[in-house]
Design an enzyme around this catalytic site. Structure first.
Site, mmCIF file in Angstrom:
data_model
loop_
_atom_site.group_PDB
_atom_site.id
_atom_site.type_symbol
_atom_site.label_atom_id
_atom_site.label_comp_id
_atom_site.label_asym_id
_atom_site.label_seq_id
_atom_site.Cartn_x
_atom_site.Cartn_y
_atom_site.Cartn_z
ATOM 1 N N ASP A 156 0.825 -1.223 0.000
ATOM 2 C CA ASP A 156 0.000 0.000 0.000
ATOM 3 C C ASP A 156 0.851 1.262 0.000
ATOM 4 O OD1 ASP A 156 -2.288 -1.499 0.135
ATOM 5 O OD2 ASP A 156 -2.585 -1.229 2.291
ATOM 6 N N ARG A 175 -0.888 5.063 16.399
ATOM 7 C CA ARG A 175 -1.126 6.099 15.377
ATOM 8 C C ARG A 175 -0.774 7.512 15.832
ATOM 9 N NH1 ARG A 175 -1.225 1.682 13.525
ATOM 10 N NH2 ARG A 175 -2.385 0.999 11.721
ATOM 11 N N SER A 194 -5.440 -8.716 6.928
ATOM 12 C CA SER A 194 -4.857 -7.390 7.116
ATOM 13 C C SER A 194 -4.336 -7.355 8.551
ATOM 14 C CB SER A 194 -5.918 -6.314 6.901
ATOM 15 O OG SER A 194 -5.453 -5.088 7.434
ATOM 16 N N ASP A 234 -8.176 4.154 11.680
ATOM 17 C CA ASP A 234 -6.806 4.668 11.691
ATOM 18 C C ASP A 234 -6.665 5.994 10.945
ATOM 19 O OD1 ASP A 234 -5.809 2.675 13.301
ATOM 20 O OD2 ASP A 234 -5.387 1.329 11.622
HETATM 21 N N1 ARG Z 1 -9.935 -2.366 14.767
HETATM 22 C C1 ARG Z 1 -8.710 -2.040 15.367
HETATM 23 C C2 ARG Z 1 -8.629 -0.562 15.640
HETATM 24 O O1 ARG Z 1 -9.370 0.171 15.085
HETATM 25 C C3 ARG Z 1 -7.518 -2.543 14.602
HETATM 26 C C4 ARG Z 1 -7.195 -1.849 13.337
HETATM 27 C C5 ARG Z 1 -6.100 -2.570 12.679
HETATM 28 N N2 ARG Z 1 -5.631 -1.894 11.501
HETATM 29 C C6 ARG Z 1 -5.271 -2.565 10.391
HETATM 30 N N3 ARG Z 1 -4.793 -1.849 9.440
HETATM 31 N N4 ARG Z 1 -5.426 -3.854 10.253
HETATM 32 O O2 ARG Z 1 -7.848 -0.108 16.425
#
Ligand code: ARG
Length: 408
Positions: free
Chosen positions: A15, A96, A178, A125
């Site tokens: 990505d 993040r 993912s 995110d």
């Molecule tokens: N659902 C979780 C969160 O919002 C994990 C996100 C994971 N991100 C990913 N790119 N797989 O914190």
């Protein structure tokens, strides 16, 4: 005239590699990459840097953020026993804001007016990155290529990469999941897991053993805390990043730390998530047990309510916000006497607290014992109950089930 600059959160995966090219070609920008090491399993950061340089970026900064992540973010998460919706220890939500802070710092260093990230338009995110960037420098503009471009799926991205001479990581199409991981754990989404009825397959798990394959004898571990911060494991003083790594191993080897749940995303949809959080769950379990003896009862009850507010704020991208600052100040105040040791027993996917002690313990054996020879004045309880139930008795007479009003 020189081009404007953009600082990209770069992981070296497909990505963000395609993002580099897209920002250069479609937006006509000079790209600076920032690759943060927050303890993710991935190795080969040097190769990823070289790959970015080969794509013609101005610079690619590989930053070791493990201690900053531990000392600034995980310490606060432990103080707040961070568990979004009482179940998810917030691993992605914690990394993040730190990565966003680095993007802003590097943007200032290079005089960039843009920052960019590779998050999709469906997740949390993107909000966390952008809210943090706006809080730290409201003048910076954010570009989110994945939200803008027309590459609908992974094969589209691979095709774009091939067409634009972006090296495609080996097996780019093989991993059905993912993944996002850091010291605090690993998030696993997509593929087979998108149907919440499907049991996770064995290949989803990396940090934790299947409980069926774990040792047949229990493992005992002691964790020491000072003012709410973990400082030692089994008598060995370590920095927090090392403690988390050590506990990821001990708990993971005992099959503890797997979560399979459905959570509510900030963008309004429910998502099925699997997490491996062996060290995080262990530390939160131990920390709560120590608080049980060190934090006064009324304060503990209020803290438990505010922990949910803390977790929701952080989940929703408000790491840098007045609400989160004030909640941190509250949490910090509650931790002053959270010093002591917790003993844990791991066995076949479980972790039980089996002992706790503290020089500041409010547990009073003389008061608590069931022996009759105690310092607790049982006779005084009669008067206490008389006064404590006064309001209830008044209600019972006038409005309660046996009152004239209820009979009418
Ligand atoms: N659902 C979780 C969160 O919002 C994990 C996100 C994971 N991100 C990913 N790119 N797989 O914190």
């Amino acid at each position: 005239m020189s081009k404007e600059k953009v600082v990209l959160a770069y992981s070296g995966g497909l990505d963000t590699s395609v993002c580099v090219k897209w920002l250069q070609d479609e937006k006509n920008l000079d790209v600076v990459c920032v690759c943060g090491n927050v303890g993710q399993e991935e190795t080969g950061l040097d190769a990823k840097k070289q790959k970015a340089l080969d794509l013609g970026v101005l610079d690619c900064q590989v930053l070791d953020l493990r201690d900053e992540f531990s000392d600034e973010f995980l310490t606060k998460a432990i103080a707040a026993n961070s568990m979004y919706e009482n179940k998810y220890p917030l691993l992605s939500a914690l990394s993040r804001p730190l990565l966003a802070k680095k993007l802003v710092e590097v943007a200032h260093e290079f005089g960039a007016i843009y920052v960019a990230h590779g998050c999709t338009g469906k997740g949390n995110d993107q909000v966390r990155f952008e809210a943090a960037v706006k809080a730290l420098d409201p003048e910076l503009k954010v570009i989110a290529p994945v939200r803008e471009w027309d590459l609908k799926c992974r094969p589209d991205e691979v095709a774009y990469a091939h067409a634009h001479n972006v090296p495609v990581p080996e097996g780019a199409n093989d991993n059905p999941y993912s993944i996002d991981d850091n010291l605090w754990g690993r998030a696993i989404e997509c593929g087979h897991l998108e149907d919440p009825w499907n049991e996770p397959l064995d290949d989803a798990w990396v940090m934790t053993k299947n409980p069926e394959d774990t040792p047949d004898t229990p493992t005992y571990t002691e964790i020491e805390f000072e003012a709410g911060k973990p400082v030692a494991v089994d008598g060995k003083k370590m920095k927090l990043s090392e403690i988390v790594i050590a506990l990821n191993k001990i708990s993971g080897d005992n099959g503890f730390g797997r979560l399979d749940l459905v959570e509510d995303r900030l963008v309004g949809l429910k998502s099925r998530e699997c997490y491996e959080v062996p060290g995080a769950l262990t530390l939160i379990t131990a920390h709560k047990a120590l608080e049980d003896i060190c934090v006064e009862g009324d304060l503990l009850k209020t803290k438990i309510k505010l922990e949910q507010d803390w977790a929701t704020a952080v989940y929703n991208g408000q790491w840098y916000s007045p609400l989160k600052n004030a909640l941190d100040a509250f949490m910090a105040d509650t931790q002053k006497f959270v010093t002591g040791t917790v003993r844990l027993k791991f066995f076949k996917g479980n972790c039980h607290v089996v002992g706790r002690k503290s020089p500041f313990s409010l547990y009073d054996y003389g008061l608590a014992t069931y022996d009759r020879d105690t310092t607790f004045d049982e006779k005084a309880s009669a008067g206490f109950i008389e006064i404590d139930t006064l309001s209830l008795k008044t209600w019972a007479k006038v409005q309660g089930p046996s009152s004239a009003a209820a009979q009418a």
